[in-house]
Design an enzyme around this catalytic site. Structure first.
Site, PDB file in Angstrom:
ATOM      1  N   ASN A  25      50.267  24.833  38.786  1.00  4.16           N
ATOM      2  CA  ASN A  25      50.550  25.141  37.394  1.00  4.16           C
ATOM      3  C   ASN A  25      49.442  25.984  36.752  1.00  4.16           C
ATOM      4  O   ASN A  25      49.123  25.816  35.584  1.00  4.16           O
ATOM      5  CB  ASN A  25      50.806  23.853  36.599  1.00  4.16           C
ATOM      6  CG  ASN A  25      51.392  24.083  35.209  1.00  4.16           C
ATOM      7  OD1 ASN A  25      51.126  23.304  34.307  1.00  4.16           O
ATOM      8  ND2 ASN A  25      52.173  25.126  35.019  1.00  4.16           N
ATOM      9  N   CYS A  75      55.477  25.204  39.731  1.00  2.00           N
ATOM     10  CA  CYS A  75      54.852  25.692  40.961  1.00  2.00           C
ATOM     11  C   CYS A  75      53.923  24.589  41.461  1.00  2.00           C
ATOM     12  O   CYS A  75      54.048  23.436  41.035  1.00  2.00           O
ATOM     13  CB  CYS A  75      54.128  27.024  40.744  1.00  2.00           C
ATOM     14  SG  CYS A  75      52.647  26.970  39.714  1.00  2.00           S
ATOM     15  N   ASP A  90      52.834  32.728  46.251  1.00  2.00           N
ATOM     16  CA  ASP A  90      51.682  32.228  45.514  1.00  2.00           C
ATOM     17  C   ASP A  90      50.566  33.279  45.583  1.00  2.00           C
ATOM     18  O   ASP A  90      50.047  33.562  46.659  1.00  2.00           O
ATOM     19  CB  ASP A  90      51.211  30.909  46.120  1.00  2.00           C
ATOM     20  CG  ASP A  90      50.155  30.219  45.281  1.00  2.00           C
ATOM     21  OD1 ASP A  90      49.586  30.866  44.360  1.00  2.00           O
ATOM     22  OD2 ASP A  90      49.884  29.031  45.532  1.00  2.00           O
TER      23      ASP A  90
END
Length: 160
Positions: free
Chosen positions: A18, A15, A130
């Site tokens: 992290n 991602c 996210d």
């Protein structure tokens, strides 16, 4: 990509920083692989270096603890071109991070190892959102998405 013939599958989850999505995915994947007695090596990394050395976000850790999975041992690191040599599969949480992987891939052949995590849960949204800027409910939704994708990934590795 057929990984069935390999003794230990090496999977990197990626991602941006992290500290949220990729450590959650790593925790779920290693937990499920252990339950199934599958030989899977996991790691996670971020496409940026803002959180290198940090533990996963406390909200991610709590969400995972609530599911009986401890990710407190994980530490953020940044992706490296050498990861394409070390891992069999590199799974990005969203298109932006997949593009970041493609930019650092040493060559086209190795770039084929990079895919989206949610390719393994086609009935779900294409990207893992996210949860960093939201509340705990965002982490819970990310958990549910990753849980399904990890199950499907491991099923595919077991059964082709």
């Amino acid at each position: 990509m057929d990984l069935r013939g390999m003794s230990t599958k090496k999977i990197l989850l990626v991602c941006m920083g992290n500290i949220c999505r990729s450590p959650m995915a790593e925790g779920i994947l290693r937990h499920k692989a252990l339950e199934r007695r599958m030989s899977v090596e996991t790691d996670s990394a971020g496409t940026i270096n803002n959180h290198v050395g940090e533990s996963p976000d406390p909200r991610a850790q709590k969400c995972m603890r609530d599911q009986g999975i401890d990710i407190s041992d994980l530490r953020a690191r940044q992706i490296s071109p050498s990861d394409f040599h070390r891992f069999d599969l590199l799974l990005a949480m969203d298109e932006s991070n997949l593009k970041g992987l493609m930019r650092i891939a040493p060559d086209r052949e190795l770039a084929r190892k990079a895919r989206l995590m949610m390719d393994f849960a086609p009935d779900r949204p294409h990207e893992v959102p996210d949860p960093y800027y939201g509340g705990s409910e965002g982490f819970e939704e990310v958990y549910r998405m990753l849980d399904e994708a990890c199950d499907n990934l491991l099923n595919g590795l077991q059964h082709g």
